[in-house]
Write an enzyme that holds these catalytic residues in place. Structure first.
Site, PDB file in Angstrom:
ATOM      1  N   CYS A  60      20.314   3.403  17.552  1.00  0.00           N
ATOM      2  CA  CYS A  60      20.188   2.397  16.498  1.00  0.00           C
ATOM      3  C   CYS A  60      21.083   2.788  15.326  1.00  0.00           C
ATOM      4  O   CYS A  60      21.043   3.922  14.846  1.00  0.00           O
ATOM      5  CB  CYS A  60      18.735   2.305  16.035  1.00  0.00           C
ATOM      6  SG  CYS A  60      18.503   1.264  14.571  1.00  0.00           S
ATOM      7  N   GLN A  64       9.367   6.798   1.398  1.00  0.00           N
ATOM      8  CA  GLN A  64      10.360   5.727   1.441  1.00  0.00           C
ATOM      9  C   GLN A  64      11.407   6.020   2.514  1.00  0.00           C
ATOM     10  O   GLN A  64      11.928   7.130   2.589  1.00  0.00           O
ATOM     11  CB  GLN A  64      11.033   5.580   0.080  1.00  0.00           C
ATOM     12  CG  GLN A  64      10.110   5.066  -1.017  1.00  0.00           C
ATOM     13  CD  GLN A  64       9.899   3.563  -0.953  1.00  0.00           C
ATOM     14  OE1 GLN A  64      10.389   2.884  -0.061  1.00  0.00           O
ATOM     15  NE2 GLN A  64       9.153   3.033  -1.906  1.00  0.00           N
ATOM     16  N   TYR A  80      -0.723   1.259  -8.064  1.00  0.00           N
ATOM     17  CA  TYR A  80      -0.210   1.257  -6.689  1.00  0.00           C
ATOM     18  C   TYR A  80       0.771   2.424  -6.548  1.00  0.00           C
ATOM     19  O   TYR A  80       1.903   2.265  -6.091  1.00  0.00           O
ATOM     20  CB  TYR A  80       0.513  -0.056  -6.353  1.00  0.00           C
ATOM     21  CG  TYR A  80      -0.303  -1.324  -6.508  1.00  0.00           C
ATOM     22  CD1 TYR A  80      -1.194  -1.724  -5.521  1.00  0.00           C
ATOM     23  CD2 TYR A  80      -0.153  -2.140  -7.623  1.00  0.00           C
ATOM     24  CE1 TYR A  80      -1.924  -2.897  -5.646  1.00  0.00           C
ATOM     25  CE2 TYR A  80      -0.874  -3.315  -7.764  1.00  0.00           C
ATOM     26  CZ  TYR A  80      -1.765  -3.693  -6.777  1.00  0.00           C
ATOM     27  OH  TYR A  80      -2.480  -4.859  -6.898  1.00  0.00           O
ATOM     28  N   ASP A 132       3.876  -1.161  -8.566  1.00  0.00           N
ATOM     29  CA  ASP A 132       4.707  -1.202  -7.362  1.00  0.00           C
ATOM     30  C   ASP A 132       3.808  -1.635  -6.209  1.00  0.00           C
ATOM     31  O   ASP A 132       3.442  -0.840  -5.339  1.00  0.00           O
ATOM     32  CB  ASP A 132       5.318   0.179  -7.105  1.00  0.00           C
ATOM     33  CG  ASP A 132       6.271   0.186  -5.917  1.00  0.00           C
ATOM     34  OD1 ASP A 132       6.557  -0.893  -5.377  1.00  0.00           O
ATOM     35  OD2 ASP A 132       6.720   1.287  -5.526  1.00  0.00           O
ATOM     36  N   CYS A 172       8.708  -5.726  -3.698  1.00  0.00           N
ATOM     37  CA  CYS A 172       9.383  -5.811  -2.401  1.00  0.00           C
ATOM     38  C   CYS A 172       9.370  -7.239  -1.865  1.00  0.00           C
ATOM     39  O   CYS A 172       9.757  -7.469  -0.718  1.00  0.00           O
ATOM     40  CB  CYS A 172       8.752  -4.852  -1.388  1.00  0.00           C
ATOM     41  SG  CYS A 172       7.013  -5.124  -1.086  1.00  0.00           S
TER      42      CYS A 172
END
Length: 476
Positions: free
Chosen positions: A165, A288, A335, A404, A431
């Site tokens: 990938c 992340q 968060y 967040d 996001c």
């Protein structure tokens, strides 16, 4: 006009959906066309017909968009992980920036000229490939009985064999080939979702981009892995390997990881950095997946937390924002996850309070604070809207609140909590521009807060996802 399945229509693609389909209209009838991009004119075969719209596939490209390119990955159409890889990277960035602006206007109700004026240029990547530090590969059998690994085809559990990938690190290919060879040599069967039999379910690989440390975790439908010493020996030829482990998942579930891990060789964790903040990462840790862009994202959040709002330029073009100081400031990070933003802020703030409803994430946050010698950050498990009163009663009154949230955005109770607490400024890391816009409409519609700055960040090149950082300040 009545449309039917398998009908062929010519259509020009003028937009793209949240999931990457090209959008076009034929006599007012909307088509969502898989694998088409903005600017294409295509022959589209209808695959599912509804009253006001239809889904379709590209039968033929009549005129290719000026932004269409030949993607590096031959599987991008089958896999579905890179929905817009056939679009040039500059065009991807423009599409994502427009998506943020359009949602702020359409859903948030903000003035178009105002949004254009306060939105900074989207932050992209110099190299939008090989950016993921984590990959999870399902394992199965091909039709001719060969062990394969790769990715599920879009909306299915059929594995597309692919060990290379282009979003993952280069070491993944060698590691996957070693594990498949080991399985074949020692008769270790792949897991079968239908029967619930077989051993190896998934292969999880993590790499620290700063440290170069690699973790390999084999997810198994058993308590142990036979001839595991042979696997350890084979994997140790890969440079950077620091941890080899198994994860035990014997449940009949689509959840990838089970609750228990065993280290076969090396350390229980690997380490990596975001900026100068160090993190320990285990098989089950949240971290992340694009550390390069995460650093840029958090730097922008820090800039918005500290910038001199009084001197924000009127135009977003070629501007240099004046940064101030967090000295003496108390910050709430809601968060907070494993404390990534909290620990960034703690380097400059007087005190940071992180709140997260996921208990293991808070344990990781506390460990990461100790790892970095940070003693001015504290972390609480629970819903932020429920803990706010308790914090205020302790005299913990925030000057700045950072949020967040997950893709669904902030809980309405939390938005009301922010409005009642009235910090000097709010920095929102999002996001999903749609839920961001919905939440900003509440916060700024109250006349308590004014939207000052917006910056899109491309965290996931070749997908339709886009992150956004915004700054709000208390109205005078």
């Amino acid at each position: 006009m009545t449309y039917v399945k398998n009908q062929i229509l010519n259509v020009e693609i003028t937009d793209m959906s949240e999931t990457g389909e090209g959008i076009g209209k034929v006599d007012g009838y909307t088509l969502f066309v898989k694998d088409a991009i903005i600017g294409d004119v295509v022959k589209a075969g209808l695959t599912k017909v509804k009253k006001n719209y239809a889904f379709a596939r590209v039968v033929e490209i009549i005129t290719a968009s000026k932004d269409r390119i030949d993607p590096p990955c031959q599987y991008h159409r089958q896999c579905g992980g890179c929905q817009i890889m056939a679009m040039s990277y500059d065009a991807q960035l423009q599409f994502k920036a427009n998506k943020v602006k359009n949602d702020l206007v359409r859903i948030g109700g903000f003035d178009r000229d105002y949004i254009d004026n306060i939105t900074e240029q989207i932050i992209g990547m110099e190299n939008p490939l090989r950016y993921r530090n984590k990959a999870q590969y399902p394992v199965g059998l091909s039709k001719d009985g060969q062990i394969i690994t790769g990715f599920y085809a879009g909306r299915t559990h059929s594995i597309i064999p692919n060990t290379n990938c282009y979003l993952g690190v280069e070491e993944n290919k060698k590691i996957l080939e070693i594990i498949i060879k080991y399985m074949s040599s020692y008769d270790v069967s792949p897991y079968d979702e239908t029967t619930g039999k077989g051993i190896v379910r998934h292969i999880l690989i993590r790499k620290g981009f700063t440290t170069g440390e690699i973790m390999v975790c084999v997810v198994i439908n058993a308590d142990s892995l036979k001839n595991s010493e042979a696997l350890v020996s084979a994997l140790n030829v890969v440079d950077g390997i620091k941890s080899i482990c198994i994860n035990i998942n014997k449940k009949n579930t689509n959840v990838i990881l089970g609750d228990k891990c065993k280290t076969l060789w090396g350390e229980d964790t690997i380490t990596d950095y975001i900026g100068d903040v160090k993190f320990k990462i285990g098989p089950m840790s949240f971290f992340q997946v694009n550390p390069v862009q995460t650093k840029k994202l958090y730097d922008k959040a820090m800039e918005y937390v500290t910038m001199d709002i009084e001197n924000v330029p009127d135009s977003s073009e070629d501007k240099k924002l004046t940064t101030g100081s967090l000295t003496g400031k108390n910050v709430w990070d809601l968060y907070c996850g494993i404390g990534t933003i909290s620990l960034f802020l703690a380097k400059k703030a007087e005190h940071v309070t992180g709140v997260e409803i996921v208990s293991p994430a808070i344990e990781d946050a506390k460990e990461n604070a100790k790892l970095n010698g940070i003693d001015n950050a504290e972390f609480y498990v629970g819903a932020a809207e429920d803990l706010a009163s308790e914090l205020l009663e302790k005299g913990n009154i925030p000057d700045v609140i950072v949020v967040d949230p997950p893709r669904k955005g902030c809980d309405e109770k939390l938005l009301n909590t922010i409005l009642s607490v009235k910090p000097e400024r709010v920095v929102y890391v999002s996001c999903d521009p749609a839920t961001l816009s919905r939440d900003l409409k509440i916060l700024c519609g109250s006349n308590e807060y004014e939207l000052k700055q917006v910056c899109p960040v491309d965290q996931f090149p070749h997908s339709t996802h886009v992150e956004t950082v915004v700054l709000m300040s208390r109205t005078k």
